[in-house]
Write an enzyme that holds these catalytic residues in place. Sequence first.
Site, PDB file in Angstrom:
ATOM      1  N   TYR A   1      43.422   6.353  17.090  1.00 27.85           N
ATOM      2  CA  TYR A   1      44.795   6.446  16.563  1.00 27.85           C
ATOM      3  C   TYR A   1      45.706   6.865  17.702  1.00 27.85           C
ATOM      4  CZ  TYR A   1      48.825   8.010  13.882  1.00 27.85           C
ATOM      5  OH  TYR A   1      50.100   8.168  13.394  1.00 27.85           O
TER       6      TYR A   1
ATOM      7  N   GLU B   1      53.454   3.377  16.092  1.00 23.06           N
ATOM      8  CA  GLU B   1      52.149   3.829  15.606  1.00 23.06           C
ATOM      9  C   GLU B   1      51.157   2.689  15.743  1.00 23.06           C
ATOM     10  OE1 GLU B   1      51.198   4.201  11.363  1.00 23.06           O
ATOM     11  OE2 GLU B   1      50.831   6.312  11.762  1.00 23.06           O
TER      12      GLU B   1
END
Length: 390
Positions: free
Chosen positions: A109, A197
């Site tokens: 992530y 993101e």
Amino acid sequence: MNLHEYQAKNLYRKYDIPTTKGKLLTHPSQLDDILRSVGKNKWVIKAQVHAGGRGKAGGVVLVNSKKEANEEVRRLLGSNLVTHQTNAQGQAVNSIYIEEPCEIKDEIYLAFIVDRTSQRIMIITSSEGGMDIEEVAERFPEKILRNPINPIVGIMPAQCRQICEDLGFDKDLSVQMIDLMKNIYKMFVQKDLSLVEINPLVVTKDNKLICLDGKVVVDNSALYRQPKMNEIRDDSQEDERELKAEKLDLNYVSLDGNIACMVNGAGLAMATMDLIKTHGGEPANFLDVGGSVNEKRVIEAFEIILSDTKVNGILVNIFGGIVRCDIIAAGIIGAAEKMNINIPIVVRLEGTNAKEGLELIKNSNVTVYEEADLDKAALKIIELSNKGAK
Ligand code: ADP
Ligand code: MG
């Protein structure tokens, strides 16, 4: 303003940020050409909506044949995709990104956000990327790492090395990761972004870093100097009422409750919503009609509020400074007459020309409950909307 995944990936390519090869489909007739140019015999079909959680909702599918690709495209295109990030109606799938599959060894992530607390751009990383990141954040918050970037010196080598070490990257991956982070930072600043993101950022079986997903948010306040971003905006993914309000220059945010608020000033609007919540009610929206409000704008604001079928009560809370309360009152009367409003309205007018405003309302034919005390006004609208009173 949100970008679609394919738009984010187009932007990544401009900044040498590694991503997958893919093409956008907006009509089933394009499928054959796209399949031929993108992969060989396996493809990933990805619904383009402004929401994450597509994988778990059937919006991201790996297909092993042209026939399967065709079936999935026809199933998704024109449908509404409901994910845990959308409302119950879901988001319209008007386009599909078709890309080559990637051989995944690891899912990381990586996000860059504007962190209001530290007033810096923050790099957020986790070795536990992928579709369950929300669960990781909740159950193992220590696995989410945060690194603020000093705006004067920018992203620092020591910081990059630390991030790579925390992620357990070898030398080869670290070199790729450092380049990647520098490029994202450059893109973030140049394009006035408020969020990038990448979940997942994958490590492939041949040890390459690739951005497999892309969520990019452009700061709306900077759109005036990002004309290209404005051009690629997809209105079909946005809240209809919020869009309409934006065009009218009203500050409006849709919420889930039933009590609409019409307020002047963002601070007062927040306080009004808080008060409704404190007394057990649920606000249906945030609406700041601003300082230069006139009768016409009040009517337009009512139109937006009333187009929300959940609304069964309206609290008008105006503190007249530059705004004159009699103008607001005329707007309320105008709206009530024009729209035949049959839900209760509680009005609290305070400040410039409040007396004249209340006088106007009293002398009109509209049924509006007047309440000078804000606490009482909030309690009143909650009581009336609960009763479904007129
Ligand atoms: P979302 O976050 O909306 O669920 P993603 O683009 O992250 O959508 O895709 C969900 C999951 O599907 C990813 O975590 C990844 O495991 C898999 N996936 C997505 N794109 C590809 C691809 N091109 N090749 C292989 N797997 C993929
Ligand atoms: Mg994702």
